[in-house]
Design a protein around this motif. Structure first.
Motif, PDB file in Angstrom:
ATOM      1  N   PRO A 241       0.803  -1.101   0.008  1.00 35.50           N
ATOM      2  CA  PRO A 241       0.035  -0.157   0.126  1.00 35.50           C
ATOM      3  C   PRO A 241       0.798   1.301   0.042  1.00 35.50           C
ATOM      4  CG  PRO A 241      -0.550  -1.598   1.550  1.00 35.50           C
ATOM      5  CD  PRO A 241       0.688  -2.118   1.109  1.00 35.50           C
ATOM      6  N   ARG A 242       0.401   2.230  -0.738  1.00 37.34           N
ATOM      7  CA  ARG A 242       1.188   3.410  -0.628  1.00 37.34           C
ATOM      8  C   ARG A 242       0.920   4.249   0.457  1.00 37.34           C
ATOM      9  NH1 ARG A 242       5.269   2.969  -4.670  1.00 37.34           N
ATOM     10  NH2 ARG A 242       4.607   1.570  -6.082  1.00 37.34           N
ATOM     11  N   GLN A 243       1.773   5.138   0.884  1.00 33.62           N
ATOM     12  CA  GLN A 243       1.514   6.037   2.243  1.00 33.62           C
ATOM     13  C   GLN A 243       1.635   7.330   1.266  1.00 33.62           C
ATOM     14  OE1 GLN A 243       1.234   4.489   4.841  1.00 33.62           O
ATOM     15  NE2 GLN A 243       1.411   2.498   3.887  1.00 33.62           N
ATOM     16  N   ILE A 244       0.673   8.051   1.281  1.00 35.20           N
ATOM     17  CA  ILE A 244       0.338   9.434   0.673  1.00 35.20           C
ATOM     18  C   ILE A 244       0.199  10.319   1.883  1.00 35.20           C
ATOM     19  CG2 ILE A 244      -0.630  10.823  -0.907  1.00 35.20           C
ATOM     20  CD1 ILE A 244       0.976   8.385  -2.088  1.00 35.20           C
ATOM     21  N   ALA A 245       1.019  11.405   1.734  1.00 31.07           N
ATOM     22  CA  ALA A 245       0.577  12.601   2.888  1.00 31.07           C
ATOM     23  C   ALA A 245      -0.132  13.597   1.954  1.00 31.07           C
ATOM     24  CB  ALA A 245       1.806  13.219   3.467  1.00 31.07           C
ATOM     25  N   LEU A 246      -1.338  14.132   2.674  1.00 31.86           N
ATOM     26  CA  LEU A 246      -2.144  15.315   2.001  1.00 31.86           C
ATOM     27  C   LEU A 246      -1.846  16.563   2.534  1.00 31.86           C
ATOM     28  CD1 LEU A 246      -4.519  16.089   0.006  1.00 31.86           C
ATOM     29  CD2 LEU A 246      -6.155  15.471   2.031  1.00 31.86           C
ATOM     30  N   LEU A 247      -1.150  17.506   1.894  1.00 33.28           N
ATOM     31  CA  LEU A 247      -0.488  18.462   2.470  1.00 33.28           C
ATOM     32  C   LEU A 247      -1.186  19.689   1.868  1.00 33.28           C
ATOM     33  CD1 LEU A 247       1.794  19.915   4.009  1.00 33.28           C
ATOM     34  CD2 LEU A 247       3.427  19.286   2.067  1.00 33.28           C
ATOM     35  N   ALA A 267      -7.101  12.487  -3.599  1.00 35.51           N
ATOM     36  CA  ALA A 267      -6.800  11.871  -2.445  1.00 35.51           C
ATOM     37  C   ALA A 267      -7.731  10.857  -2.066  1.00 35.51           C
ATOM     38  CB  ALA A 267      -6.690  13.045  -1.243  1.00 35.51           C
ATOM     39  N   ALA A 268      -9.172  11.237  -2.474  1.00 32.90           N
ATOM     40  CA  ALA A 268     -10.153  10.077  -2.334  1.00 32.90           C
ATOM     41  C   ALA A 268     -10.034   8.997  -3.245  1.00 32.90           C
ATOM     42  CB  ALA A 268     -11.426  10.796  -2.573  1.00 32.90           C
ATOM     43  N   LEU A 269      -9.395   9.145  -4.582  1.00 28.54           N
ATOM     44  CA  LEU A 269      -9.263   8.128  -5.412  1.00 28.54           C
ATOM     45  C   LEU A 269      -8.282   7.194  -5.040  1.00 28.54           C
ATOM     46  CD1 LEU A 269      -9.327   6.924  -8.661  1.00 28.54           C
ATOM     47  CD2 LEU A 269      -7.983   8.576  -9.184  1.00 28.54           C
ATOM     48  N   LEU A 270      -7.010   7.898  -4.637  1.00 27.65           N
ATOM     49  CA  LEU A 270      -6.016   7.055  -4.214  1.00 27.65           C
ATOM     50  C   LEU A 270      -6.423   6.112  -2.999  1.00 27.65           C
ATOM     51  CD1 LEU A 270      -3.059   9.821  -4.558  1.00 27.65           C
ATOM     52  CD2 LEU A 270      -3.762   7.891  -6.218  1.00 27.65           C
ATOM     53  N   ALA A 271      -6.995   7.027  -1.931  1.00 26.16           N
ATOM     54  CA  ALA A 271      -7.661   6.082  -1.065  1.00 26.16           C
ATOM     55  C   ALA A 271      -8.391   4.777  -1.480  1.00 26.16           C
ATOM     56  CB  ALA A 271      -8.148   6.815  -0.138  1.00 26.16           C
ATOM     57  N   LYS A 272      -9.048   4.981  -2.427  1.00 26.48           N
ATOM     58  CA  LYS A 272     -10.037   4.036  -3.205  1.00 26.48           C
ATOM     59  C   LYS A 272      -9.270   2.879  -3.786  1.00 26.48           C
ATOM     60  CE  LYS A 272     -13.916   3.210  -6.038  1.00 26.48           C
ATOM     61  NZ  LYS A 272     -14.758   3.789  -7.096  1.00 26.48           N
ATOM     62  N   GLY A 274      -6.253   1.914  -2.692  1.00 22.38           N
ATOM     63  CA  GLY A 274      -5.511   1.135  -1.644  1.00 22.38           C
ATOM     64  C   GLY A 274      -4.525   1.947  -0.702  1.00 22.38           C
ATOM     65  N   ALA A 275      -4.342   3.222  -1.412  1.00 23.47           N
ATOM     66  CA  ALA A 275      -3.326   4.060  -0.693  1.00 23.47           C
ATOM     67  C   ALA A 275      -3.820   4.539   0.859  1.00 23.47           C
ATOM     68  CB  ALA A 275      -2.725   5.293  -1.431  1.00 23.47           C
ATOM     69  N   ASN A 276      -2.841   4.577   1.689  1.00 26.37           N
ATOM     70  CA  ASN A 276      -3.085   5.015   3.018  1.00 26.37           C
ATOM     71  C   ASN A 276      -2.992   6.563   2.885  1.00 26.37           C
ATOM     72  OD1 ASN A 276      -3.715   2.676   4.175  1.00 26.37           O
ATOM     73  ND2 ASN A 276      -1.558   2.206   4.500  1.00 26.37           N
ATOM     74  N   VAL A 277      -3.900   7.447   2.645  1.00 24.63           N
ATOM     75  CA  VAL A 277      -3.848   8.778   2.663  1.00 24.63           C
ATOM     76  C   VAL A 277      -3.814   9.311   4.139  1.00 24.63           C
ATOM     77  CG1 VAL A 277      -4.794  11.024   1.610  1.00 24.63           C
ATOM     78  CG2 VAL A 277      -4.799   8.730   0.508  1.00 24.63           C
ATOM     79  N   THR A 278      -2.797  10.227   4.616  1.00 24.04           N
ATOM     80  CA  THR A 278      -3.177  10.787   5.719  1.00 24.04           C
ATOM     81  C   THR A 278      -2.771  12.280   5.824  1.00 24.04           C
ATOM     82  OG1 THR A 278      -1.763   8.839   6.848  1.00 24.04           O
ATOM     83  CG2 THR A 278      -1.756  10.927   8.142  1.00 24.04           C
ATOM     84  N   LEU A 279      -3.569  13.047   6.403  1.00 25.63           N
ATOM     85  CA  LEU A 279      -3.310  14.651   6.301  1.00 25.63           C
ATOM     86  C   LEU A 279      -2.261  15.113   7.042  1.00 25.63           C
ATOM     87  CD1 LEU A 279      -4.528  17.504   5.853  1.00 25.63           C
ATOM     88  CD2 LEU A 279      -5.911  17.276   7.798  1.00 25.63           C
ATOM     89  N   ARG A 424       4.422   7.294 -10.668  1.00 25.33           N
ATOM     90  CA  ARG A 424       4.153   6.506 -11.637  1.00 25.33           C
ATOM     91  C   ARG A 424       2.808   5.813 -11.440  1.00 25.33           C
ATOM     92  NH1 ARG A 424       2.984   5.419 -16.888  1.00 25.33           N
ATOM     93  NH2 ARG A 424       3.676   3.181 -17.418  1.00 25.33           N
ATOM     94  N   TRP A 425       2.917   5.139 -10.155  1.00 24.97           N
ATOM     95  CA  TRP A 425       1.721   4.418  -9.629  1.00 24.97           C
ATOM     96  C   TRP A 425       0.560   5.310  -9.788  1.00 24.97           C
ATOM     97  CZ3 TRP A 425      -1.558   4.878  -5.242  1.00 24.97           C
ATOM     98  CH2 TRP A 425      -2.248   3.879  -4.940  1.00 24.97           C
ATOM     99  N   ILE A 426       0.556   6.694  -9.093  1.00 25.42           N
ATOM    100  CA  ILE A 426      -0.524   7.690  -9.226  1.00 25.42           C
ATOM    101  C   ILE A 426      -0.856   7.877 -10.769  1.00 25.42           C
ATOM    102  CG2 ILE A 426      -1.214   9.921  -8.617  1.00 25.42           C
ATOM    103  CD1 ILE A 426       0.579   9.536  -6.172  1.00 25.42           C
ATOM    104  N   GLU A 427       0.051   8.014 -11.463  1.00 27.52           N
ATOM    105  CA  GLU A 427      -0.026   8.328 -12.927  1.00 27.52           C
ATOM    106  C   GLU A 427      -1.201   7.307 -13.676  1.00 27.52           C
ATOM    107  OE1 GLU A 427       2.739   9.739 -16.560  1.00 27.52           O
ATOM    108  OE2 GLU A 427       3.163   7.782 -15.845  1.00 27.52           O
TER     109      GLU A 427
END
Length: 440
Positions: A241-247, A267-272, A274-279, A424-427
């Motif tokens: 799972p990708r670890q993504i910070a929302l900044l 951010a919502a798409l990436l969470a859907k 499988g990414a873990n999106v954290t503010l 690349r994963w996000i693209e």
């Protein structure tokens, strides 16, 4: 780029198609300040010869980068500047690196004057009465219009990320010091980065890898540690799972509603997916980053350009004259405090980003503004130039006015590979189809 290097197109046919596209769009877009079709054709190399990784790849080169035998005018030619008709005896190191990799120097792209705020002739290919951004205006527009698959630019505040977002292409600014600056006209030696414009993350990774500073030849002009090498991007087997910070940053209210919505939707798409999106909220001390940038750029820009201050009549624009005046007025202690504060924030950001694969944030306030007298606001790029880490913008949507909107992904200094892999994963999940503006 892969299609060319793998031989799916003949070199002559592909290069000729780029030449014809540039000819058909140049009068409207104005991406190039020097463009010589015969010189371009003469650079095409037979496929049978030993070729580099960028074999016969047409690359636009920003006009603050020295090119041997080709005019390098720093964007000053339109105002009777000091570099009218200047032809260097030697090329910038990165131009030589392109040649070593068998690339084609396709032409010199328009820059704002000395990579500062006085716009050149370039227009946004999507809507010609809108800015393409700056200072790497021509590079972003040339890639967006389909004249070249890639181009070189620089960023001091936001001069790669902003024009890439405005023009709907990928813009990648590697970590500070990753790509050598020898032979490039400086603005601020503490903030200047070299970057690239392409149409995909993979192409940005390949081009950047070809330009990377190696351990045996650290650029003396940078005085920075050697960075871990950036690999040519390859599909990952890693499925973690990708670890993504929302900044958002404290200037979030400067973003237009459509830009804010795009970041939140992404951010919502990436969470859907499988990414873990954290503010991620930056400490209050990061609010000083914009003042730090201004102090450093003014002082260092004045050091480079103060020789033009007392010319009568003036040979440089009011924008540059104002920068020099501000820089001279700064005290040495103010500059030293700004430099110390920069280093402190870099260290703090390094710790904050450690758990993440990338931080998602806005690249610009929104779509490219109407008008050509200004290149747009760099407010969302400045922090990541000061912090020196890698940043990449991806085209993600079109506005209600049919202008590109992008997202920006950033990381800490030295984590370029981690950022590229995440980008690349996000693209792939954005799945935005390739489009070109301007019919032939």
């Amino acid at each position: 780029m892969a299609a060319i290097t793998e031989g799916r197109f003949t070199a002559h046919d592909y290069v000729e198609s780029c030449i014809q596209r540039a000819i058909s769009t140049e009068e409207r877009v104005g991406a190039f300040v020097h463009f010589d079709p015969d010189r371009i054709r003469a650079q095409v190399r037979p496929q049978a010869s030993a070729l580099g990784r960028l074999a016969n790849m047409p690359i636009g080169v920003k006009d603050i980068m020295a090119t041997s035998g080709v005019a390098t005018e720093m964007g000053s030619a339109a105002i009777i500047g000091p570099f009218n008709g200047y032809i260097p005896d030697s090329s910038a190191k990165i131009v030589d690196q392109l040649a070593d990799e068998s690339a084609i120097m396709f032409g010199k792209t328009v820059t704002t004057e000395f990579a500062w705020r006085e716009p050149g002739k370039t227009r946004n290919p999507w809507q010609l009465n809108h800015t393409p951004g700056g200072s790497s205006s021509g590079s972003a527009a040339a890639v967006a219009a389909g004249c070249v698959p890639a181009a070189l630019g620089t960023q001091t505040f936001g001069s790669v990320i902003r024009p890439a977002a405005f023009c709907g292409v990928v813009g990648f600014k590697p970590s500070f010091g990753a790509i050598p600056r020898t032979g490039i006209y400086p603005l601020s030696h503490s903030l200047d980065h070299v970057g690239v414009f392409t149409r995909s993350v993979a192409d940005a990774a390949l081009l950047s890898a070809c330009l990377w500073t190696d351990a045996l030849s650290v650029d003396d002009n940078d005085g920075h540690a050697v960075l871990p090498a950036l690999r040519n991007w390859q599909p990952e087997a890693d499925r973690r799972p990708r670890q993504i910070a929302l900044l958002y940053t404290s200037r979030w209210d400067r973003a237009e509603a459509a830009q804010q919505q795009l970041i939140n939707d992404t951010a919502a798409l990436l969470a859907k997916e499988g990414a873990n999106v954290t503010l991620l909220e930056l400490p209050a001390g990061f609010d000083a980053v914009w003042d730090i940038a201004s102090t450093i750029c003014d002082v260092e820009g004045a050091q480079v350009n103060r020789c033009f201050l007392n010319d009568t009549p003036p040979r440089i624009s009011r924008h540059m004259l104002d920068l020099i005046t501000r820089g001279i007025a700064q005290s040495a202690p103010d500059y030293q405090r700004a430099k110390a504060a920069q280093q402190s924030l870099i260290l703090q950001f390094h710790e904050l980003l450690a758990p993440f694969d990338a931080a998602l944030t806005a690249p610009t306030c929104g779509e490219a503004p109407a008008g050509l007298a200004d290149t747009g606001d760099a407010v969302f790029c400045i922090p990541f130039s000061v912090l020196g880490g890698p940043a990449i913008t991806l085209p993600a949507a079109m506005s209600a006015s049919d202008l590109p909107l992008g997202i920006q992904l950033v990381h800490r200094w030295g984590d370029d590979q981690r950022l590229v892999d995440a980008a690349r994963w996000i693209e792939q999940r954005l799945a935005r189809p390739l489009r070109f503006p301007l019919p032939p």
